[in-house]
Design a protein around this motif. Structure first.
Motif, PDB file in Angstrom:
ATOM      1  N   LEU A  28     -15.301 -18.162   4.962  1.00 33.05           N
ATOM      2  CA  LEU A  28     -15.507 -17.666   3.591  1.00 33.05           C
ATOM      3  C   LEU A  28     -14.277 -17.928   2.732  1.00 33.05           C
ATOM      4  CD1 LEU A  28     -17.291 -14.301   4.435  1.00 33.05           C
ATOM      5  CD2 LEU A  28     -18.336 -16.307   3.367  1.00 33.05           C
ATOM      6  N   ASP A  29     -13.095 -17.736   3.318  1.00 30.00           N
ATOM      7  CA  ASP A  29     -11.849 -17.995   2.600  1.00 30.00           C
ATOM      8  C   ASP A  29     -11.734 -19.477   2.239  1.00 30.00           C
ATOM      9  OD1 ASP A  29      -9.333 -17.167   1.524  1.00 30.00           O
ATOM     10  OD2 ASP A  29      -8.372 -18.139   3.249  1.00 30.00           O
ATOM     11  N   ALA A  30     -12.089 -20.355   3.172  1.00 26.22           N
ATOM     12  CA  ALA A  30     -12.017 -21.802   2.902  1.00 26.22           C
ATOM     13  C   ALA A  30     -12.973 -22.194   1.783  1.00 26.22           C
ATOM     14  CB  ALA A  30     -12.343 -22.586   4.177  1.00 26.22           C
ATOM     15  N   TRP A  31     -14.124 -21.548   1.732  1.00 25.40           N
ATOM     16  CA  TRP A  31     -15.105 -21.832   0.681  1.00 25.40           C
ATOM     17  C   TRP A  31     -14.704 -21.182  -0.641  1.00 25.40           C
ATOM     18  CZ3 TRP A  31     -19.277 -20.131   4.594  1.00 25.40           C
ATOM     19  CH2 TRP A  31     -19.645 -21.202   5.420  1.00 25.40           C
ATOM     20  N   GLY A  32     -13.761 -20.245  -0.602  1.00 31.47           N
ATOM     21  CA  GLY A  32     -13.357 -19.540  -1.808  1.00 31.47           C
ATOM     22  C   GLY A  32     -14.377 -18.495  -2.234  1.00 31.47           C
ATOM     23  N   SER A  33     -15.158 -18.012  -1.286  1.00 31.33           N
ATOM     24  CA  SER A  33     -16.215 -17.052  -1.592  1.00 31.33           C
ATOM     25  C   SER A  33     -15.693 -15.619  -1.568  1.00 31.33           C
ATOM     26  CB  SER A  33     -17.353 -17.200  -0.581  1.00 31.33           C
ATOM     27  OG  SER A  33     -18.345 -16.239  -0.834  1.00 31.33           O
ATOM     28  N   LYS A  34     -16.065 -14.853  -2.564  1.00 27.63           N
ATOM     29  CA  LYS A  34     -15.695 -13.440  -2.632  1.00 27.63           C
ATOM     30  C   LYS A  34     -16.768 -12.559  -1.985  1.00 27.63           C
ATOM     31  CE  LYS A  34     -11.978 -13.884  -5.224  1.00 27.63           C
ATOM     32  NZ  LYS A  34     -10.974 -14.569  -4.488  1.00 27.63           N
ATOM     33  N   GLN A  35     -17.974 -13.114  -1.799  1.00 27.43           N
ATOM     34  CA  GLN A  35     -19.048 -12.340  -1.178  1.00 27.43           C
ATOM     35  C   GLN A  35     -19.328 -12.874   0.220  1.00 27.43           C
ATOM     36  OE1 GLN A  35     -22.337 -13.351  -3.892  1.00 27.43           O
ATOM     37  NE2 GLN A  35     -23.519 -13.885  -2.097  1.00 27.43           N
ATOM     38  N   ASP A  36     -19.901 -12.018   1.054  1.00 27.19           N
ATOM     39  CA  ASP A  36     -20.222 -12.397   2.425  1.00 27.19           C
ATOM     40  C   ASP A  36     -21.527 -13.196   2.433  1.00 27.19           C
ATOM     41  OD1 ASP A  36     -20.681 -12.700   5.102  1.00 27.19           O
ATOM     42  OD2 ASP A  36     -20.474 -10.569   5.596  1.00 27.19           O
ATOM     43  N   LEU A  37     -21.397 -14.522   2.456  1.00 30.07           N
ATOM     44  CA  LEU A  37     -22.569 -15.401   2.440  1.00 30.07           C
ATOM     45  C   LEU A  37     -23.372 -15.289   3.733  1.00 30.07           C
ATOM     46  CD1 LEU A  37     -20.865 -18.559   0.884  1.00 30.07           C
ATOM     47  CD2 LEU A  37     -22.311 -16.883  -0.274  1.00 30.07           C
ATOM     48  N   PHE A  38     -22.739 -14.829   4.793  1.00 32.96           N
ATOM     49  CA  PHE A  38     -23.439 -14.659   6.062  1.00 32.96           C
ATOM     50  C   PHE A  38     -24.375 -13.453   5.990  1.00 32.96           C
ATOM     51  CE2 PHE A  38     -19.582 -16.962   7.100  1.00 32.96           C
ATOM     52  CZ  PHE A  38     -20.088 -18.025   7.831  1.00 32.96           C
ATOM     53  N   ALA A  39     -23.928 -12.384   5.328  1.00 36.79           N
ATOM     54  CA  ALA A  39     -24.741 -11.173   5.199  1.00 36.79           C
ATOM     55  C   ALA A  39     -25.980 -11.432   4.350  1.00 36.79           C
ATOM     56  CB  ALA A  39     -23.917 -10.043   4.594  1.00 36.79           C
ATOM     57  N   THR A  40     -25.853 -12.319   3.358  1.00 41.27           N
ATOM     58  CA  THR A  40     -26.986 -12.617   2.493  1.00 41.27           C
ATOM     59  C   THR A  40     -27.907 -13.672   3.094  1.00 41.27           C
ATOM     60  OG1 THR A  40     -25.757 -14.325   1.299  1.00 41.27           O
ATOM     61  CG2 THR A  40     -25.658 -12.076   0.415  1.00 41.27           C
ATOM     62  N   GLY A  41     -27.474 -14.290   4.193  1.00 42.86           N
ATOM     63  CA  GLY A  41     -28.305 -15.315   4.836  1.00 42.86           C
ATOM     64  C   GLY A  41     -28.100 -16.708   4.272  1.00 42.86           C
TER      65      GLY A  41
END
Length: 148
Positions: A28-41
């Motif tokens: 997630l850090d490498a993608w620069g994502s602030k939200q948990d993309l795994f939790a959202t599927g």
């Protein structure tokens, strides 16, 4: 020992973004994502394919593959700049991250040194206990002889 790399991917519908990282938070850090993309599927772990191979060839780098734009083209993603972060702040963050990494390395070294010293003390303690027992047994035998 370095942590085992896993390959994670997510898509925005136009591109697939893939990265080889040791954990989901690091992906997630490498993608620069602030939200948990795994939790959202939206994100998942990959186990094979061309994106998998490309990510393992460049651990930590985000690999993109066009789905609707530049279809099939695989390459490294351009690093995203954080919006609203000045160069001064970015430099300070990098300095602090380097200092944190150095602190962790120093801590691990100190712990290894303490473990080695503790092992040496335990060996010395066993030697002292053995010497004491041997001397005590000999003196107890002499005392018994003297009383007889």
């Amino acid at each position: 020992m370095a942590p085992k790399l896993k390959v994670f991917t997510w898509s925005d519908g136009f591109h697939a973004f893939t990265v080889a990282a040791s954990s989901r938070p690091k992906a997630l850090d490498a993608w620069g994502s602030k939200q948990d993309l795994f939790a959202t599927g939206l994100a998942s772990q990959l186990s094979d394919g061309p994106d998998y191979e490309a990510a393992l060839a460049s651990p930590g780098d985000v690999i993109t593959r066009g789905l609707a734009i530049d279809v099939g083209k695989i390459g490294k993603a351009r690093p995203k700049k954080a919006v609203g972060v000045s160069e001064t702040k970015r430099a300070k963050i990098e300095t602090l991250q380097a200092a944190l990494a150095e602190l962790d390395e120093t801590h691990q070294s100190a712990l290894a040194d303490l473990d080695a010293r503790q092992a040496a003390l335990e060996t010395e303690r066993r030697r002292v206990e053995t010497d004491h027992e041997r001397s005590r047994t000999a003196l107890a035998a002499e005392l018994k002889k003297a009383r007889a």
